[in-house]
Design an enzyme around this catalytic site. Structure first.
Site, PDB file in Angstrom:
ATOM      1  NE  ARG A 163      -4.402  -1.106   0.202  1.00 28.78           N
ATOM      2  CZ  ARG A 163      -4.668  -2.092  -0.677  1.00 28.78           C
ATOM      3  NH1 ARG A 163      -3.787  -2.428  -1.597  1.00 28.78           N
ATOM      4  NH2 ARG A 163      -5.807  -2.737  -0.646  1.00 28.78           N
ATOM      5  CD  GLU A 206      -3.244   3.390  -5.154  1.00 27.04           C
ATOM      6  OE1 GLU A 206      -4.356   2.840  -5.370  1.00 27.04           O
ATOM      7  OE2 GLU A 206      -2.233   2.775  -4.833  1.00 27.04           O
ATOM      8  CG  HIS A 260      -3.648  -0.403  -6.982  1.00 29.95           C
ATOM      9  ND1 HIS A 260      -3.986   0.185  -5.783  1.00 29.95           N
ATOM     10  CD2 HIS A 260      -3.728  -1.739  -6.739  1.00 29.95           C
ATOM     11  CE1 HIS A 260      -4.248  -0.741  -4.871  1.00 29.95           C
ATOM     12  NE2 HIS A 260      -4.099  -1.929  -5.440  1.00 29.95           N
TER      13      HIS A 260
END
Ligand code: NAP
Ligand code: 8YV
Length: 320
Positions: free
Chosen positions: A233, A262, A280
């Site tokens: 993360r 993000e 991602h």
């Protein structure tokens, strides 16, 4: 009450296969992104299940008086307040294991992209520069003889480690508790891990404890030949410190699949030639996302049909 009379909320977007299967099993209320809880009091009272893509904070949970189960799309469930849900007896499930191989494969790809600059080489070729300007520059870095440190050796971390073995690199790891029965060297602190390796791969969850733990000291310990890869993360990284370390040569290169905020990327990252970035996508293949979608729906069906879920998160009051 039959399954089709059971009302499941989808707050915002979810994988299309999950939505289709949910609609065939339950009465589904889907709300718009940005207006996830724009519901009448009547609808709020009807909702007993939620299917979400990593977003269900405490104040949303608190608005649904009859909620029994939250099924999360993703193994990471940092956007779901599982502790608050547990305090109300609400089950939370996630999608572990079905994505381990995909995420581990992507991690190896990102590592090689970062070390050997393959995306930059392809852009060079596609831009017609090979013919005009000659061979692409040699990559200053190589994967050969590296010592890789894994921050996290859980379901995905172990698959990354196994994939690294044929590359003949040394492998060490840091977790809070040593993992039994693995042939990799355990290092009791993150800073010592960074000191002892030249390649650091982060595959840990977002928790208050992991917030910005990859900081200036860790990057400095990794050193000037150091490569940092993050597939866990983005919140685990102090991105200002990473930018400074990449600019100054404190570390050699980095590869990121995940970011702090993000999909917003710090503007300075785009100018760094020694940074490889992905949006991602570590689990983002059609087969793997379909498996994740099925698990989201099967957890809800399991709960409403048999009172059992397949993959509860550790915080949850487990029923099964
Ligand atoms: P997992 O099986 O729970 O493994 C987590 C690992 O992190 C364990 O080894 C755990 O060991 C370690 N860990 C947790 N907190 C730590 C801390 N404070 N310090 C050091 N180590 C710590 O989870 P997983 O299934 O492998 O997934 C890991 C994470 O990857 C997910 O939570 C998600 O955020 C991320 N992920 C990202 C993508 C992507 O698309 N990029 C895809 C899937 C998952 P100890 O408990 O012993 O410390
Ligand atoms: C997904 C992930 O991209 O499972 C996770 O924790 O980060 C990824 O597999 C995400 O959950 C869905 O957007």
């Amino acid at each position: 009450m039959t399954e089709s009379q059971t009302t499941v909320l989808v707050p915002g977007r979810i994988h299309p296969r999950a939505l289709e299967r949910l609609k065939s099993a339950f009465t589904v209320i889907q709300t718009d992104p940005g207006a996830e809880m724009a519901l009448s009091e009547d609808d709020k009272a009807k909702i007993t299940g939620v299917a979400t893509t990593n977003r269900m904070p405490a104040h949303w949970i608190g608005e649904l008086p009859n909620l029994k189960v939250i099924s999360n799309f993703g193994v990471g469930y940092d956007g779901v307040d599982a502790a608050f849900a547990a305090s109300r007896g609400i089950i939370v499930t996630h999608t572990p294991d079905v994505l381990n191989d995909e995420v581990a494969d992507t991690t190896i790809g990102l590592l090689i992209n970062t070390v050997r600059r393959l995306p930059v080489a392809e852009t060079y070729l596609r831009g017609g520069r090979w013919e005009k300007e000659g061979a692409f520059a040699l990559s200053p870095l190589s994967l050969k003889n590296r010592h890789v440190g894994l921050l996290g050796l859980g379901r995905i971390g172990i698959e990354i480690a196994r994939r690294l073995e044929p590359f003949k690199v040394k492998i060490s790891y840091h977790t809070r508790n040593p993992r039994e029965g693995v042939p990799y060297t355990y290092v009791p602190t993150l800073i010592e891990l960074a000191q002892s390796v030249d390649t650091l791969i982060s595959i840990i969850p977002a928790t208050p404890e992991t917030h910005k733990i990859i900081n200036a000291d860790v990057l400095s310990a990794l050193g000037s030949n150091g490569v940092f890869i993050n597939v866990g993360r983005g919140t685990s990284v102090d991105e200002d410190a990473l930018m400074a370390a990449l600019k100054s040569g404190t570390i050699a290169a980095a590869g990121l699949d995940v970011f702090y905020d993000e999909p917003r990327i710090p503007a300075g990252f785009f100018d760094l030639p020694n940074l490889s970035m992905l949006p991602h996508v570590a689990s983002a293949s059609v087969p793997t996302r379909n498996d994740m979608a099925d698990l989201v729906v099967n957890n809800l069906i399991g709960w409403f049909r048999d009172g059992k879920v397949l993959t509860p998160v550790p915080e949850t009051p487990v029923k099964g």
